[in-house]
Scaffold this motif. Structure first.
Motif, PDB file in Angstrom:
ATOM      1  N   CYS A 116       7.615 -29.070  69.140  1.00 53.04           N
ATOM      2  CA  CYS A 116       7.643 -30.201  70.399  1.00 53.04           C
ATOM      3  C   CYS A 116       6.224 -29.981  71.204  1.00 53.04           C
ATOM      4  O   CYS A 116       5.592 -30.856  71.469  1.00 53.04           O
ATOM      5  N   CYS A 117       5.721 -28.797  71.436  1.00 48.68           N
ATOM      6  CA  CYS A 117       4.485 -28.336  71.989  1.00 48.68           C
ATOM      7  C   CYS A 117       3.416 -29.185  71.230  1.00 48.68           C
ATOM      8  O   CYS A 117       2.775 -29.798  71.670  1.00 48.68           O
ATOM      9  N   LEU A 118       3.231 -28.675  70.072  1.00 41.88           N
ATOM     10  CA  LEU A 118       2.273 -29.193  69.028  1.00 41.88           C
ATOM     11  C   LEU A 118       2.422 -30.741  68.969  1.00 41.88           C
ATOM     12  O   LEU A 118       1.349 -31.668  69.204  1.00 41.88           O
ATOM     13  N   ALA A 119       3.489 -31.372  68.840  1.00 40.66           N
ATOM     14  CA  ALA A 119       3.823 -32.612  69.024  1.00 40.66           C
ATOM     15  C   ALA A 119       3.429 -33.455  70.049  1.00 40.66           C
ATOM     16  O   ALA A 119       2.518 -34.639  70.170  1.00 40.66           O
ATOM     17  N   PHE A 120       3.481 -32.972  71.255  1.00 45.14           N
ATOM     18  CA  PHE A 120       2.989 -33.298  72.771  1.00 45.14           C
ATOM     19  C   PHE A 120       1.743 -33.283  72.945  1.00 45.14           C
ATOM     20  O   PHE A 120       0.847 -34.187  73.393  1.00 45.14           O
ATOM     21  N   TRP A 121       1.020 -32.275  72.519  1.00 43.11           N
ATOM     22  CA  TRP A 121      -0.462 -31.914  72.796  1.00 43.11           C
ATOM     23  C   TRP A 121      -1.295 -32.315  71.573  1.00 43.11           C
ATOM     24  O   TRP A 121      -2.511 -32.935  71.965  1.00 43.11           O
ATOM     25  N   CYS A 122      -0.820 -32.667  70.316  1.00 42.85           N
ATOM     26  CA  CYS A 122      -1.715 -33.080  69.212  1.00 42.85           C
ATOM     27  C   CYS A 122      -0.541 -33.892  68.389  1.00 42.85           C
ATOM     28  O   CYS A 122      -0.507 -33.455  67.340  1.00 42.85           O
ATOM     29  N   CYS A 123      -0.079 -35.212  68.745  1.00 36.80           N
ATOM     30  CA  CYS A 123       0.538 -35.688  67.870  1.00 36.80           C
ATOM     31  C   CYS A 123       0.220 -36.245  66.593  1.00 36.80           C
ATOM     32  O   CYS A 123       0.921 -36.293  65.629  1.00 36.80           O
ATOM     33  N   PRO A 124      -1.161 -36.828  66.433  1.00 36.20           N
ATOM     34  CA  PRO A 124      -1.630 -36.832  65.182  1.00 36.20           C
ATOM     35  C   PRO A 124      -1.482 -35.717  64.204  1.00 36.20           C
ATOM     36  O   PRO A 124      -0.986 -36.042  63.136  1.00 36.20           O
ATOM     37  N   PHE A 172       8.530 -46.241  71.703  1.00 35.91           N
ATOM     38  CA  PHE A 172       8.735 -45.498  72.976  1.00 35.91           C
ATOM     39  C   PHE A 172       8.582 -44.266  73.217  1.00 35.91           C
ATOM     40  O   PHE A 172       8.519 -43.644  74.265  1.00 35.91           O
ATOM     41  N   CYS A 173       9.003 -43.465  72.117  1.00 33.78           N
ATOM     42  CA  CYS A 173       8.969 -42.123  71.901  1.00 33.78           C
ATOM     43  C   CYS A 173       8.562 -41.407  70.652  1.00 33.78           C
ATOM     44  O   CYS A 173       8.979 -40.961  69.897  1.00 33.78           O
ATOM     45  N   THR A 174       7.346 -41.929  70.482  1.00 31.82           N
ATOM     46  CA  THR A 174       6.518 -41.466  69.233  1.00 31.82           C
ATOM     47  C   THR A 174       6.492 -40.264  69.002  1.00 31.82           C
ATOM     48  O   THR A 174       7.082 -39.660  67.862  1.00 31.82           O
ATOM     49  N   SER A 175       6.281 -39.202  70.012  1.00 30.97           N
ATOM     50  CA  SER A 175       6.166 -37.705  69.847  1.00 30.97           C
ATOM     51  C   SER A 175       7.546 -37.249  69.587  1.00 30.97           C
ATOM     52  O   SER A 175       7.621 -36.420  68.638  1.00 30.97           O
ATOM     53  N   CYS A 176       8.500 -37.688  70.245  1.00 31.52           N
ATOM     54  CA  CYS A 176       9.993 -37.299  69.938  1.00 31.52           C
ATOM     55  C   CYS A 176      10.328 -37.672  68.643  1.00 31.52           C
ATOM     56  O   CYS A 176      11.306 -36.970  68.121  1.00 31.52           O
TER      57      CYS A 176
END
Length: 128
Positions: free
Chosen positions: A36-44, A100-104
């Motif tokens: 989740c940290c990786l998704a939050f900081w670098c979603c692409p 609305f919640c792409t990273s999640c």
């Protein structure tokens, strides 16, 4: 008299899953904090990694850069995953989650891939 050795090829053992629900919720990010940290900081980067794990092209999520309001790749990957794993849901819900919640949503899909991994057990060959 000759002896004949018969060898059986290893067969995959597939684990069936009866659930028609996601293994985790969209906002259950604390189930896998590092991801989740990786998704939050670098979603692409995370989306590309998850896409590759799912068996799709590594760079497919990068096409969303050219999208408009609704992230089409996130939505279609989520719909595809629901279809492949037999998860209940609607395109409308996929659209809402992707928008609305792409990273999640990418985190949820990554957790789903992990939970649905099919283990292959190799069997020993024996002489008969």
């Amino acid at each position: 008299m000759t002896s004949k050795m018969v060898i059986r090829q290893p067969q995959p053992v597939m684990e069936a899953r009866d659930s028609e629900e996601w293994a985790s919720g969209t906002c259950d990010c604390f189930d896998d904090v590092p991801q989740c940290c990786l998704a939050f900081w670098c979603c692409p980067c995370f989306a590309c990694k998850t896409s590759k794990e799912y068996g799709e092209d590594l760079c497919l999520p990068l096409l969303e850069i050219f999208g408009c309001c609704i992230p089409p790749i996130t939505m279609s990957m989520r719909a595809s995953m629901r279809q492949r794993y037999g998860i209940k849901g609607t395109m409308c819900m996929d659209c809402a989650c992707a928008t609305f919640c792409t990273s999640c949503t990418w985190c949820q899909m990554s957790r789903e891939i992990k939970s649905r991994k099919i283990q292959i057990v190799l069997l020993n060959a024996k002489n008969t």
